[in-house]
Design an enzyme around this catalytic site. Structure first.
Site, PDB file in Angstrom:
ATOM      1  N   HIS A 105       3.374 -27.049 -25.508  1.00  0.00           N
ATOM      2  CA  HIS A 105       1.986 -26.698 -25.223  1.00  0.00           C
ATOM      3  C   HIS A 105       1.916 -25.728 -24.046  1.00  0.00           C
ATOM      4  CE1 HIS A 105       1.246 -30.189 -27.732  1.00  0.00           C
ATOM      5  NE2 HIS A 105      -0.032 -29.886 -27.772  1.00  0.00           N
ATOM      6  N   GLU A 107      -1.370 -24.059 -40.071  1.00  0.00           N
ATOM      7  CA  GLU A 107      -1.373 -22.739 -39.436  1.00  0.00           C
ATOM      8  C   GLU A 107      -0.890 -21.632 -40.354  1.00  0.00           C
ATOM      9  OE1 GLU A 107      -0.234 -25.469 -38.070  1.00  0.00           O
ATOM     10  OE2 GLU A 107      -1.536 -25.760 -36.337  1.00  0.00           O
TER      11      GLU A 107
END
Ligand SMILES: Cc1ncc(C[n+]2csc(CCOP(=O)(O)OP(=O)(O)O)c2C)c(N)n1
Lengths: 325, 330
Positions: free
Chosen positions: A129, A60
């Site tokens: 999440h 990322e």
């Protein structure tokens, strides 16, 4: 017009922008052949080719950093961060770099990047999440933070975000991806960033929310209607910068407000909204402005997430508190 | 009788049968979790299937009484070998209070069990690698005789954490083994879109450590190289990077559908490399197993998994009022 889910509306917006502007690039983990883990980029690589829509390595920080390089070369990168819980891996690119690009270069550079990312609870994905981390982003001057609550808004806001010349964090609530369909116009249209939307008009109290909580607030408003309480529901749509004007105009009309966020209570967007109201409309208030939020714990285990998450019942209860103050 | 490779490695017949049983148990627990998921009882499953030989071969090469492991989400074989129980794994899938990893607070597959020296980890991939290096530094600082083993997937080696951790381990010659289970996929993204170097093991050179590539479908080959790495680590000769070439038999997780990005032929082809069948064949060749004995092991483990499922299903969920516990010290 077509009936679309929010995820279809997002794909549609991406397709329109990829078609319209060859500088638009879509990339991220699994966005190519797989079409994204939620299918947001379904079919786009096939249509536009691997040079426009591509898979990145699982990294990322590189996704964010190379978006910056591309942006400085005139591209309009639209990277995806697979889940917003992995924000921390790309945090420096966002908060340390792209958000400051215009400022630190004295307006000689800009970073027209739109980072899309799924977030939010209620779909049994605990542990990084499900977190609502928009507060961290809202504390970062230089990025805009957009959170749609409907398919129609998602499409218009995403198109605006991609065309915007500053970095936009575009957060897509996972629970809303496929929860309902709505009429969405074909072709392009934009919705101005930084503008809230009155999702329901009312006169007794203003409920201010965003993301999935807009729907809980609308449900609460229906309940309240049965008790002869008329609630106005404002969907912020952009949580940074805030549309203070729409909020204040509504509060001046209703004289009471409740602010709802799915995120934990401390230092959140809701606290910011409350502060803006106190500063600008205190003499119009008949009651303190109250908040409905998740408690200040780490996002909990799946078995209790629905208990932990704020819901329509919590909102009704809070509204009754400010009504009967 | 065929060459008993395991004997040459110092493993007894009982050892290799135990390795086989552990692999089968890992597989059957995993299969059960998918069934429970498809029945709507378990929200999420992420699998070890195809990687059991790599996991069990590696774990058995460690000293399971003193070493630490910082595994990743597929490592059912590693955590079973380190003492986690079948019912505990299934309970974690349900998010039950008895889940030893987190009391139901984490995603399934996010292992951690202090008493068995399984280092707690979480969702962002590769974050366990610097933690393991921290354990190894602690061992060095305190002169303790243990090795830390950490594992991850091939895609995850592209995270900054991997580089930063291995560089540190190399600089300080730390007793840590980094074990990459290379199944050549990261969800849908194939190896050649992830990594440009011809393999991952050669990255070791840049970190000043030894690197080995090994057949991850052969638990004995994995055992041998991890054992060697452990000896080097304990002797102060520093860290090792090991790449085990393996396969992913299932979709990435229960939320994924691999038919979108993998062909029927590929899925058929990899089944030939099922490590349980391959190791079963070896054990047959050396006369330790036959069809009957394999069936007996299967039956016994099916029973074990049935019992474990029952225990886990009956176990209570965490109490809602415990929601507020453990944010801070109480
Ligand atoms: C920092 C971070 N980004 C993204 C993810 C989502 N994710 C989970 S597993 C995975 C793929 C991992 O692939 P690999 O490392 O090759 O291991 P494998 O699953 O193939 O065993 C991804 C992208 C994550 N968990 N953490």
């Amino acid at each position: 017009m077509a009936q679309m889910t929010m995820i279809q509306a997002i794909t549609d917006a991406l397709r329109i922008e990829l078609e319209r502007d060859e500088n638009v690039l879509v990339f991220g983990e699994d966005v190519g052949k797989n079409g994204g883990v939620f299918r947001a980029t379904d079919g786009l690589q096939k249509q536009f080719g691997e040079h426009r829509v591509f898979d990145t390595p699982l990294a990322e920080s590189a996704i964010g950093g190379l978006a910056i390089g591309l942006a400085l070369q005139g591209f309009r990168p639209v990277p995806e961060i697979q889940f917003f819980g992995f924000l921390f891996e790309v945090m420096d690119s966002i908060a340390g770099q792209m958000s400051r690009m215009r400022y630190r270069t004295g307006n000689t550079e800009q970073a027209p990047i739109t980072i899309r990312s799924p977030f939010g609870g209620g779909v049994q994905t605990p542990e990084m999440h499900a977190d609502s981390l928009e507060g961290l982003m809202a504390q970062t001057p230089g990025v805009k933070v957009v959170i749609p609550s409907t398919p129609y808004d998602a499409k218009g806001l995403l198109i605006s975000a991609i065309r915007d010349n500053d970095p936009v964090i575009f957060l897509e609530h996972m629970k809303l991806y496929r929860s309902f369909r709505q009429e969405v116009p074909e072709g392009e249209y934009t919705i101005e960033l930084g503008k809230a939307d009155v999702k329901r008009e009312g006169k007794d109290v203003t409920i201010i929310a965003y993301g999935a909580m807009v729907h809980s607030s609308l449900k609460a408003a229906e309940e309240l209607e049965k008790q002869n309480i008329s609630a106005e529901v404002i969907d912020l749509r952009t949580v940074s910068p805030l549309d203070v004007e729409t909020i204040i105009n509504s509060v001046k009309k209703t004289n009471r407000a409740v602010v709802v966020q799915e995120a934990q209570r401390q230092a959140g967007v809701a606290a910011n909204v409350v502060a803006e109201i106190q500063e600008r409309a205190i003499l119009h208030l008949e009651a303190p402005v109250l908040r409905v939020t998740a408690p200040d714990t780490v996002y909990p285990f799946a078995a209790v997430e629905n208990e932990w998450l704020p819901d329509a019942k919590d909102i009704v209860a809070k509204v009754l508190e400010v009504i009967h103050f | 009788m065929a060459n008993k490779r395991h004997v040459a490695l110092g493993l007894t017949d009982d050892d290799v049968l135990e390795m086989y049983r552990t692999m089968v148990l890992a597989r059957k627990i995993d299969e059960r979790m998918w069934l429970l998921n498809r029945a709507g009882k378990m929200p999420f499953v992420i699998s070890c299937q195809g990687q059991e030989a790599a996991q069990v071969g590696a774990a058995f090469a460690l000293d399971r009484n003193v070493d630490y492991v910082a595994p990743y989400y597929r490592d059912v074989g590693v955590v079973l070998a380190f003492g986690m129980k079948a019912e505990e794994l299934i309970a974690s899938g349900f998010g039950k209070a008895m889940d030893p990893n987190s009391g139901g607070r984490q995603m399934p597959g996010h292992f951690g069990q202090k008493k068995n020296r399984i280092i707690t980890g979480s969702s962002p991939v590769a974050t366990q690698v610097p933690h393991a290096v921290g354990f190894a530094l602690a061992a060095k600082l305190e002169g303790k005789q243990f090795v830390t083993f950490t594992s991850l997937g091939d895609g995850s080696t592209n995270q900054g954490d991997f580089h930063e951790a291995l560089n540190f381990a190399g600089v300080h010659k730390l007793p840590v083994i980094t074990f990459v289970e290379n199944n050549r996929l990261a969800i849908s993204v194939p190896y050649d879109k992830q990594v440009a170097s011809e393999n991952i093991a050669i990255r070791a050179k840049a970190y000043g450590m030894k690197g080995y590539k090994v057949d991850g479908q052969d638990p004995l080959a994995v055992y041998e190289v991890v054992k060697l790495a452990r000896e080097r680590a304990i002797n102060g000769e520093g860290p090792t990077l090991i790449e085990a070439e393996t396969i992913r038999l299932t979709s990435h997780s229960s939320d994924d559908n691999q038919s979108v990005y993998r062909s029927e032929e590929e899925l058929e082809e990899i089944k030939k490399n099922d490590p349980i069948i391959l190791f079963g064949n070896y054990l047959k060749e050396v006369g330790l197993l036959d069809e009957e004995k394999i069936k007996a092991i299967d039956d016994e483990i099916n029973r074990q998994v049935n019992e474990a499922t029952e225990i886990a299903e009956k176990a209570p969920y965490p109490k809602p009022e415990t929601l507020y516990d453990y944010v801070y010290e109480q």
